[in-house]
Design an enzyme around this catalytic site. Structure first.
Site, PDB file in Angstrom:
ATOM      1  N   TYR A 274      -1.672  -1.680   5.154  1.00  0.00           N
ATOM      2  CA  TYR A 274      -1.538  -1.354   3.741  1.00  0.00           C
ATOM      3  C   TYR A 274      -2.420  -2.279   2.900  1.00  0.00           C
ATOM      4  CZ  TYR A 274       0.651  -0.748  -0.804  1.00  0.00           C
ATOM      5  OH  TYR A 274       0.878  -0.518  -2.132  1.00  0.00           O
TER       6      TYR A 274
ATOM      7  N   ASP B 297       6.130  -4.117   9.579  1.00  0.00           N
ATOM      8  CA  ASP B 297       6.228  -3.252   8.401  1.00  0.00           C
ATOM      9  C   ASP B 297       6.536  -1.845   8.926  1.00  0.00           C
ATOM     10  OD1 ASP B 297       5.755  -1.482   6.308  1.00  0.00           O
ATOM     11  OD2 ASP B 297       4.073  -2.629   5.485  1.00  0.00           O
TER      12      ASP B 297
END
Ligand SMILES: *Cc1c(COP(=O)(O)O)cnc(C)c1O
Length: 379
Positions: free
Chosen positions: A98, A170
């Protein structure tokens, strides 16, 4: 307990004072004490709030962990994990993750003397080779954003254990419905609850889940000391979202499969990145550690020009052109200029994220409408 039952009941007990089946929104900053230091477990709302507590218990349960902590955003949750470290410590992180995580690491924390090394975490030998005496934390994302690369969580957890470093995963893209990293040996799971957990594109929030009580104490200390806590209304919204996670994820997976196959068979589409294809390099690992393949995917067009990609991005009617993912509505996104614009172009191209890549978050509408929309836009 099966997943659906767990999601509907996680963290929520009838309200002790009224019997309300939904946890109330405790919109308060402080709590009246009976005598100095004598309270009901709640002193000041940065440290404790009953709506947040219900949600934190739910987070722990849905990720099969002992402790959950809620934060004002996904990046605030990430920020708290890095604050476990000291100058000179090193983090080994995925080179395809990300953009906001990359920005936080390189633009905020690097100047405090924390070192970040980026490797292809799908390649276990690269991870192992990158570990040094200063390494304290491995940070991975799987599937990755936006190229859908897969990392073997159990194998990386074994490397982390062997070297006495923490592993944080994540898990935003998979959601707890598809994958539970703590069960595979991770120390911390992080989510942007803004995405699948909230599920309705109406809240920004993040969370951490862990099993180790000492790690929980350290992270709770950071949560209350730094203060990036979500408000009770936002906690209520995520509690509500979690109750339908299984229903939404089932449809995201069904629609994802249909859209991925449609794209792959379209004569004007180039490559399709979706981890449910048997010839995807991460398919074997994904099948082992995930319960399904989800609705996130990326693709390129055969006419690989940026203008052609922009034309498609501007012509969908059901897919909305927007950042974010994981909501009920389908979204289309241009990573190079939107979600991943904070990663320098050179880095992006090196990692296979081309200027013409298009990312989809396939929602829970009717698949026929989604396919018709893409077919018209691709032309
Ligand atoms: C959105 C996202 C984040 C950041 O979360 P915010 O809630 O936007 O702060 C982190 N990781 C992934 C994979 C994301 O998609």
């Amino acid at each position: 307990m099966k997943l659906g039952t767990k999601y509907i009941h996680a963290g929520t007990e009838p309200d002790p004072s009224t019997g309300a089946i939904m946890t109330p929104i405790y919109q308060t900053s402080t709590y009246v004490q009976e005598a100095p230091g004598v309270n009901k477990g709640f002193e000041y709302a940065r440290s404790q709030n009953p709506t947040r507590k219900a949600l934190e218990d739910a987070y722990a349960q849905i990720e099969n962990g002992k402790f959950g902590l809620a934060f004002g955003s996904g990046v605030a949750a990430t920020d708290a994990v890095i604050k476990l470290l000291s100058p000179g410590d090193e983090v080994i992180a995925a080179n395809d993750m990300y953009g906001g995580t990359y920005r936080l690491f390189t633009k905020v924390f690097a100047k405090y003397g924390i070192r970040f090394t980026y490797v292809n975490t799908s390649n276990l030998a690269e991870v192992e080779k990158a570990i040094s005496k200063q390494t304290r934390l491995l940070w991975i994302e799987t599937p990755t954003n936006p190229l859908m690369n897969i990392t073997d969580i159990a194998a990386v957890a074994a490397i982390a254990k062997k070297n006495s470093v923490w592993l944080c995963v994540d898990n935003t893209f998979a959601s707890p419905y598809l994958q539970n990293p703590l069960d595979l040996g991770a120390d911390i799971v992080m989510h942007s609850a803004t995405k699948y957990l909230g599920g309705h594109s109406d809240v920004i929030q993040g969370c951490l889940v862990m099993n180790d009580a000492d790690l929980r104490e350290q992270l709770y200390f950071i949560q209350k000391s730094c203060g990036a806590v979500p408000g009770p209304m936002d906690c209520f919204l995520v509690l509500r979202g979690i109750k339908t996670l299984h229903l939404r994820m089932q449809r995201h997976c069904e629609n994802g499969e249909k859209v991925a196959h449609f794209l792959r068979n379209h004569p004007k589409v180039g490559r399709v990145y979706w981890c449910g294809f048997e010839d995807h390099p991460g398919y074997a690992v994904a099948s082992k550690q995930m319960r399904g393949f989800g609705g996130m995917m990326s693709f390129t067009l055969k006419d690989d020009s940026v203008d052609n990609a922009k034309r498609v991005l501007s012509s969908t009617r059901v897919f909305a052109l927007a950042e974010s993912l994981g909501g009920v509505e389908s979204l289309i996104n241009h990573p190079a200029s939107m979600t991943h614009a904070s990663i320098p172009r050179e880095e992006r191209i090196k990692n296979g994220l081309s200027d013409s890549l298009i990312r989809l978050s396939v929602g829970v509408e009717d698949a026929e409408d989604l396919i018709e929309d893409l077919n018209r836009a691709i032309g």
